[in-house]
Motif scaffolding. Structure first.
Motif, PDB file in Angstrom:
ATOM      1  N   MET A 241       4.009  -4.303  31.075  1.00 32.18           N
ATOM      2  CA  MET A 241       4.646  -3.922  29.840  1.00 32.18           C
ATOM      3  C   MET A 241       3.737  -4.293  28.677  1.00 32.18           C
ATOM      4  O   MET A 241       2.919  -5.192  28.786  1.00 32.18           O
ATOM      5  N   PHE A 242       3.898  -3.581  27.584  1.00 27.95           N
ATOM      6  CA  PHE A 242       3.125  -3.857  26.377  1.00 27.95           C
ATOM      7  C   PHE A 242       3.937  -4.794  25.507  1.00 27.95           C
ATOM      8  O   PHE A 242       5.132  -4.585  25.319  1.00 27.95           O
ATOM      9  N   VAL A 243       3.308  -5.846  25.003  1.00 26.50           N
ATOM     10  CA  VAL A 243       4.015  -6.810  24.164  1.00 26.50           C
ATOM     11  C   VAL A 243       3.271  -7.043  22.858  1.00 26.50           C
ATOM     12  O   VAL A 243       2.043  -6.907  22.787  1.00 26.50           O
ATOM     13  N   ILE A 244       4.036  -7.372  21.853  1.00 24.74           N
ATOM     14  CA  ILE A 244       3.507  -7.819  20.560  1.00 24.74           C
ATOM     15  C   ILE A 244       4.173  -9.154  20.285  1.00 24.74           C
ATOM     16  O   ILE A 244       5.396  -9.270  20.383  1.00 24.74           O
ATOM     17  N   ILE A 245       3.365 -10.155  19.991  1.00 21.37           N
ATOM     18  CA  ILE A 245       3.895 -11.479  19.645  1.00 21.37           C
ATOM     19  C   ILE A 245       3.391 -11.847  18.262  1.00 21.37           C
ATOM     20  O   ILE A 245       2.191 -11.775  17.987  1.00 21.37           O
ATOM     21  N   THR A 246       4.320 -12.226  17.406  1.00 14.19           N
ATOM     22  CA  THR A 246       3.970 -12.731  16.079  1.00 14.19           C
ATOM     23  C   THR A 246       4.523 -14.147  15.964  1.00 14.19           C
ATOM     24  O   THR A 246       5.477 -14.504  16.655  1.00 14.19           O
ATOM     25  N   TYR A 247       3.912 -14.937  15.121  1.00 21.37           N
ATOM     26  CA  TYR A 247       4.378 -16.309  14.991  1.00 21.37           C
ATOM     27  C   TYR A 247       4.227 -16.819  13.573  1.00 21.37           C
ATOM     28  O   TYR A 247       3.390 -16.347  12.805  1.00 21.37           O
ATOM     29  N   ASP A 248       5.070 -17.783  13.255  1.00 24.08           N
ATOM     30  CA  ASP A 248       5.012 -18.501  11.991  1.00 24.08           C
ATOM     31  C   ASP A 248       5.285 -19.958  12.342  1.00 24.08           C
ATOM     32  O   ASP A 248       6.434 -20.326  12.597  1.00 24.08           O
ATOM     33  N   VAL A 249       4.222 -20.741  12.434  1.00 24.87           N
ATOM     34  CA  VAL A 249       4.361 -22.133  12.857  1.00 24.87           C
ATOM     35  C   VAL A 249       3.721 -23.052  11.831  1.00 24.87           C
ATOM     36  O   VAL A 249       2.889 -22.641  11.030  1.00 24.87           O
ATOM     37  N   ASN A 250       4.116 -24.307  11.885  1.00 24.07           N
ATOM     38  CA  ASN A 250       3.546 -25.325  11.011  1.00 24.07           C
ATOM     39  C   ASN A 250       2.035 -25.366  11.202  1.00 24.07           C
ATOM     40  O   ASN A 250       1.540 -25.211  12.318  1.00 24.07           O
ATOM     41  N   GLU A 251       1.306 -25.562  10.120  1.00 25.65           N
ATOM     42  CA  GLU A 251      -0.156 -25.524  10.182  1.00 25.65           C
ATOM     43  C   GLU A 251      -0.738 -26.520  11.186  1.00 25.65           C
ATOM     44  O   GLU A 251      -1.846 -26.322  11.685  1.00 25.65           O
ATOM     45  N   LYS A 252       0.004 -27.567  11.521  1.00 23.83           N
ATOM     46  CA  LYS A 252      -0.463 -28.538  12.514  1.00 23.83           C
ATOM     47  C   LYS A 252      -0.571 -27.917  13.902  1.00 23.83           C
ATOM     48  O   LYS A 252      -1.341 -28.373  14.726  1.00 23.83           O
ATOM     49  N   ARG A 253       0.221 -26.856  14.147  1.00 22.94           N
ATOM     50  CA  ARG A 253       0.269 -26.237  15.471  1.00 22.94           C
ATOM     51  C   ARG A 253      -0.358 -24.846  15.526  1.00 22.94           C
ATOM     52  O   ARG A 253      -0.440 -24.244  16.586  1.00 22.94           O
ATOM     53  N   VAL A 254      -0.795 -24.319  14.403  1.00 24.90           N
ATOM     54  CA  VAL A 254      -1.340 -22.955  14.363  1.00 24.90           C
ATOM     55  C   VAL A 254      -2.492 -22.792  15.349  1.00 24.90           C
ATOM     56  O   VAL A 254      -2.534 -21.826  16.118  1.00 24.90           O
ATOM     57  N   HIS A 255      -3.439 -23.705  15.341  1.00 20.50           N
ATOM     58  CA  HIS A 255      -4.612 -23.578  16.217  1.00 20.50           C
ATOM     59  C   HIS A 255      -4.209 -23.578  17.691  1.00 20.50           C
ATOM     60  O   HIS A 255      -4.728 -22.789  18.481  1.00 20.50           O
ATOM     61  N   LYS A 256      -3.288 -24.447  18.068  1.00 18.10           N
ATOM     62  CA  LYS A 256      -2.856 -24.520  19.471  1.00 18.10           C
ATOM     63  C   LYS A 256      -2.151 -23.240  19.904  1.00 18.10           C
ATOM     64  O   LYS A 256      -2.381 -22.741  21.006  1.00 18.10           O
ATOM     65  N   VAL A 257      -1.283 -22.708  19.040  1.00 20.74           N
ATOM     66  CA  VAL A 257      -0.563 -21.473  19.367  1.00 20.74           C
ATOM     67  C   VAL A 257      -1.547 -20.312  19.470  1.00 20.74           C
ATOM     68  O   VAL A 257      -1.513 -19.524  20.419  1.00 20.74           O
ATOM     69  N   CYS A 258      -2.443 -20.208  18.515  1.00 20.21           N
ATOM     70  CA  CYS A 258      -3.439 -19.145  18.513  1.00 20.21           C
ATOM     71  C   CYS A 258      -4.314 -19.215  19.770  1.00 20.21           C
ATOM     72  O   CYS A 258      -4.550 -18.207  20.437  1.00 20.21           O
ATOM     73  N   LYS A 259      -4.776 -20.389  20.102  1.00 20.61           N
ATOM     74  CA  LYS A 259      -5.621 -20.588  21.289  1.00 20.61           C
ATOM     75  C   LYS A 259      -4.881 -20.189  22.560  1.00 20.61           C
ATOM     76  O   LYS A 259      -5.439 -19.529  23.439  1.00 20.61           O
ATOM     77  N   LYS A 260      -3.624 -20.558  22.662  1.00 17.84           N
ATOM     78  CA  LYS A 260      -2.824 -20.214  23.841  1.00 17.84           C
ATOM     79  C   LYS A 260      -2.638 -18.708  23.949  1.00 17.84           C
ATOM     80  O   LYS A 260      -2.797 -18.120  25.019  1.00 17.84           O
ATOM     81  N   LEU A 261      -2.313 -18.055  22.844  1.00 18.40           N
ATOM     82  CA  LEU A 261      -2.100 -16.615  22.876  1.00 18.40           C
ATOM     83  C   LEU A 261      -3.376 -15.853  23.213  1.00 18.40           C
ATOM     84  O   LEU A 261      -3.323 -14.811  23.868  1.00 18.40           O
ATOM     85  N   ARG A 262      -4.521 -16.366  22.790  1.00 11.44           N
ATOM     86  CA  ARG A 262      -5.803 -15.714  23.120  1.00 11.44           C
ATOM     87  C   ARG A 262      -6.087 -15.716  24.625  1.00 11.44           C
ATOM     88  O   ARG A 262      -6.866 -14.916  25.106  1.00 11.44           O
ATOM     89  N   GLU A 263      -5.445 -16.604  25.359  1.00  7.48           N
ATOM     90  CA  GLU A 263      -5.604 -16.630  26.810  1.00  7.48           C
ATOM     91  C   GLU A 263      -4.921 -15.431  27.470  1.00  7.48           C
ATOM     92  O   GLU A 263      -5.257 -15.066  28.591  1.00  7.48           O
TER      93      GLU A 263
END
Length: 87
Positions: A1-23
């Motif tokens: 299936m095709f998915v789109i994920i968007t997020y709005d997280v505290n700046e302390k966690r932005v890098h971790k969320v971005c890194k995880k999604l890039r996987e």
């Protein structure tokens, strides 16, 4: 299936969320990822994201398209993600 994920997280966690999604997905815009995933990989990705975010402060939006033939994507301006590089 095709998915789109968007997020709005505290700046302390932005890098971790971005890194995880890039996987799992392709980065298309700030805080936006998209791509094809199996249901199993999607569930794994979401479980890993739930360990990172704070549900009291952060939000993740998931859009699923069961049949990608029903999806039409139009980009106005500069496209940040070029899928041709991955084919």
């Amino acid at each position: 299936m095709f998915v789109i994920i968007t997020y709005d997280v505290n700046e302390k966690r932005v890098h971790k969320v971005c890194k995880k999604l890039r996987e799992y997905l392709l980065w298309t815009q700030n805080s936006v990822f998209e791509g094809e995933l199996t249901k199993g990989k999607l569930n794994k990705c979401l479980a890993e994201l739930e360990k990172i975010i704070n549900k009291e402060e952060d939000s993740i939006y998931l859009y699923t398209i069961e049949n990608p033939r029903h999806l039409k994507k139009t980009v106005f301006g500069q496209e940040k993600c070029n899928d041709d590089l991955f084919l």
